[in-house]
Design an enzyme around this catalytic site. Structure first.
Site, PDB file in Angstrom:
ATOM      1  N   ARG A 168      -2.566  -2.202  -3.477  1.00 57.10           N
ATOM      2  CA  ARG A 168      -3.766  -1.404  -3.308  1.00 57.10           C
ATOM      3  C   ARG A 168      -3.677  -0.205  -4.249  1.00 57.10           C
ATOM      4  O   ARG A 168      -2.693   0.531  -4.236  1.00 57.10           O
ATOM      5  CB  ARG A 168      -3.889  -0.903  -1.871  1.00 57.10           C
ATOM      6  CG  ARG A 168      -5.115  -0.003  -1.668  1.00 57.10           C
ATOM      7  CD  ARG A 168      -5.078   0.680  -0.325  1.00 57.10           C
ATOM      8  NE  ARG A 168      -6.255   1.526  -0.124  1.00 57.10           N
ATOM      9  CZ  ARG A 168      -6.219   2.764   0.361  1.00 57.10           C
ATOM     10  NH1 ARG A 168      -5.067   3.296   0.712  1.00 57.10           N
ATOM     11  NH2 ARG A 168      -7.318   3.458   0.518  1.00 57.10           N
ATOM     12  N   GLU A 222      -8.516  -5.795   4.979  1.00 57.60           N
ATOM     13  CA  GLU A 222      -8.303  -5.406   3.581  1.00 57.60           C
ATOM     14  C   GLU A 222      -7.080  -6.094   2.987  1.00 57.60           C
ATOM     15  O   GLU A 222      -7.081  -6.471   1.810  1.00 57.60           O
ATOM     16  CB  GLU A 222      -8.167  -3.890   3.491  1.00 57.60           C
ATOM     17  CG  GLU A 222      -9.442  -3.151   3.871  1.00 57.60           C
ATOM     18  CD  GLU A 222      -9.261  -1.646   3.949  1.00 57.60           C
ATOM     19  OE1 GLU A 222      -9.378  -1.000   2.897  1.00 57.60           O
ATOM     20  OE2 GLU A 222      -8.995  -1.135   5.051  1.00 57.60           O
ATOM     21  N   HIS A 277     -13.177   2.458  -0.006  1.00 58.04           N
ATOM     22  CA  HIS A 277     -13.177   1.375   0.989  1.00 58.04           C
ATOM     23  C   HIS A 277     -13.772   0.092   0.400  1.00 58.04           C
ATOM     24  O   HIS A 277     -14.251  -0.776   1.129  1.00 58.04           O
ATOM     25  CB  HIS A 277     -13.976   1.754   2.252  1.00 58.04           C
ATOM     26  CG  HIS A 277     -13.411   2.891   3.028  1.00 58.04           C
ATOM     27  ND1 HIS A 277     -14.204   3.824   3.659  1.00 58.04           N
ATOM     28  CD2 HIS A 277     -12.133   3.257   3.284  1.00 58.04           C
ATOM     29  CE1 HIS A 277     -13.454   4.717   4.266  1.00 58.04           C
ATOM     30  NE2 HIS A 277     -12.188   4.394   4.052  1.00 58.04           N
ATOM     31  N   ASN A 308       0.874  -1.176   0.000  1.00 58.19           N
ATOM     32  CA  ASN A 308       0.000   0.000   0.000  1.00 58.19           C
ATOM     33  C   ASN A 308       0.909   1.223   0.000  1.00 58.19           C
ATOM     34  O   ASN A 308       1.419   1.627   1.043  1.00 58.19           O
ATOM     35  CB  ASN A 308      -0.919  -0.015   1.226  1.00 58.19           C
ATOM     36  CG  ASN A 308      -1.888   1.155   1.251  1.00 58.19           C
ATOM     37  OD1 ASN A 308      -1.835   2.048   0.403  1.00 58.19           O
ATOM     38  ND2 ASN A 308      -2.771   1.160   2.230  1.00 58.19           N
ATOM     39  N   ARG A 355     -12.930  14.917   7.909  1.00 55.11           N
ATOM     40  CA  ARG A 355     -13.684  15.272   6.703  1.00 55.11           C
ATOM     41  C   ARG A 355     -15.119  15.663   7.062  1.00 55.11           C
ATOM     42  O   ARG A 355     -15.737  15.044   7.931  1.00 55.11           O
ATOM     43  CB  ARG A 355     -13.711  14.101   5.715  1.00 55.11           C
ATOM     44  CG  ARG A 355     -12.357  13.707   5.174  1.00 55.11           C
ATOM     45  CD  ARG A 355     -12.495  12.559   4.174  1.00 55.11           C
ATOM     46  NE  ARG A 355     -11.193  12.036   3.771  1.00 55.11           N
ATOM     47  CZ  ARG A 355     -10.883  10.746   3.755  1.00 55.11           C
ATOM     48  NH1 ARG A 355     -11.770   9.832   4.110  1.00 55.11           N
ATOM     49  NH2 ARG A 355      -9.681  10.352   3.367  1.00 55.11           N
TER      50      ARG A 355
END
Length: 396
Positions: free
Chosen positions: A89, A380, A178, A7, A237
């Site tokens: 990823r 993940e 996601h 990643n 956010r």
């Protein structure tokens, strides 16, 4: 089979070496400060090693990872030949990718074409891919896209109500993120309840939060949009907001659009509401001590999350399962309880004792709840590794 999961960020690179069949992780770690000076943190079981290593680029970072994996003292394999494949990823696949895929020149070109949609992440993801290709040219590489799982959404869910030319010319639409997490939880939930056909809402709640409405394993809607800014409020956010707020703030405070979006991405959410922290543990501590702003941040987060569950229940014409995952979803008993308190009209009931679970897989609803409620820890990296193995085996 050993799969190296990568990643890559702009100045960092996370990695795990794992066996997808068992889920066992041999080693994992983080390269950070790439392009500055370089630091490698490497973990094997309970042992941690930290080394300062020059990393002027991602190529040196990948080399540092491979070197420590075969190190006689700190390593876990004898040779890099024991790495059977690499899974990367990739954040944004646009409309080009509805699934993971083996990486070739055409895939790299397609990821490059998606840079305008994922300007912060795709360039870094490409750096990781190219570094691995350079150092491990004979090892299969697989791209696993955050957006791919959401490509089953119908047009009524992913199209914005703006002139069609912006969709046709610029691919402006809802993509969602996601996706690897939502996919893992959907597949795991099917195993847990022993069904393939069911309707579920998955709540991936953490510093970044997103919701997904899933029917029979296919996404029907998701809360994030063109970017990860949309949806419920998050750590920093804002989540959904009237676009005119941007215009108002830019005009009044002489901000550029980019400066305003930085504020909405990095200084808003529960951090902006509370003025204290983006960490939900800090918010709960503050609320317990009487901080009204911390309480408001928690209330807002739970309220908006419950609203999305209700909206997705309508979109799916009812739900069978509600799942909580990611950092807050897996560990936040307070948030889970407050969200479910709004859902009594759907027959949702959770067991207060079972809801104390932290980071463990468990059904937390009562036997008479009309909707099963589960905590399903996401993985993940394992999902990336599984997709990688499936594609590599299929290509043999």
């Amino acid at each position: 089979m050993n799969v190296l999961v990568i990643n890559a960020g702009s100045s960092s690179l996370k990695y795990q070496l794992m066996n997808p069949e068992t889920g066992d992780v041999s080693a994992k770690g983080l390269c950070e400060r790439i392009g500055i000076d370089g630091r490698l943190t490497h973990k094997v079981g309970g042992n941690k090693v930290v080394k300062d290593i020059p990393m002027p680029s991602h190529s040196e970072a990948i080399q540092a990872v491979l070197s420590i994996l075969v190190d006689p003292v700190d390593g876990v394999i004898k040779s890099t030949d024991e790495i059977d494949a690499v899974g990367h990823r990739v954040v944004h696949g646009g409309e080009k990718f509805a699934d993971s895929c083996l990486i070739d020149d055409s895939v790299i070109k397609a990821i490059e074409d998606c840079i305008p949609l994922g300007p912060l992440h795709n360039p870094a993801n490409l750096l990781g891919i190219r570094a691995c290709q350079s150092i491990m040219p004979n090892t299969p590489q697989v791209a696993v896209f955050d957006t791919a799982f959401h490509m089953t959404m119908p047009a009524k869910a992913y199209r914005y109500a703006i002139p069609t030319e912006y969709y046709k010319n610029d691919s402006i639409r809802r993509y969602g993120f996601h996706g690897t997490s939502h996919k893992y939880v959907a597949l795991r939930t099917a195993e847990l309840i022993g069904k393939k056909e069911f309707k579920m809402v998955n709540c991936h709640l953490g510093n970044g939060s997103s919701m997904a409405a899933i029917k029979n394993g296919k996404v029907q809607d998701t809360s994030m949009g063109l970017s990860p800014l949309a949806g419920v409020p998050m750590g920093t956010r804002s989540g959904d907001i009237d676009a005119c707020v941007v215009q108002f703030i830019c005009n009044k405070y002489n901000m550029s659009v980019d400066e305003c979006l930085t504020m909405l991405n990095k200084k808003s959410g529960v951090l902006g509401l509370s003025g204290v922290s983006s960490d939900f543990r800090d918010l709960e501590d503050g609320a317990q001590k009487g901080n009204a702003d911390c309480q408001l941040a928690l209330d807002k987060f739970c309220y908006e999350t419950a609203k999305y569950v209700g909206a997705y229940a309508a979109a799916l014409n009812g739900i069978d399962v509600l799942t909580f995952t990611a950092g807050v979803g897996e560990n936040g008993s307070y948030v889970r309880q407050e969200v479910c308190n709004y859902l009594g009209f759907m027959g949702v009931k959770i067991d207060a004792e079972k809801n104390k679970v932290r980071g463990e897989e468990m059904k937390i609803s009562t036997d008479d709840s009309k909707v099963e409620v589960w905590v399903v820890p996401t993985n993940e990296e394992l999902m990336i590794a599984k997709d990688t193995v499936a594609l590599v085996n299929a290509a043999k």
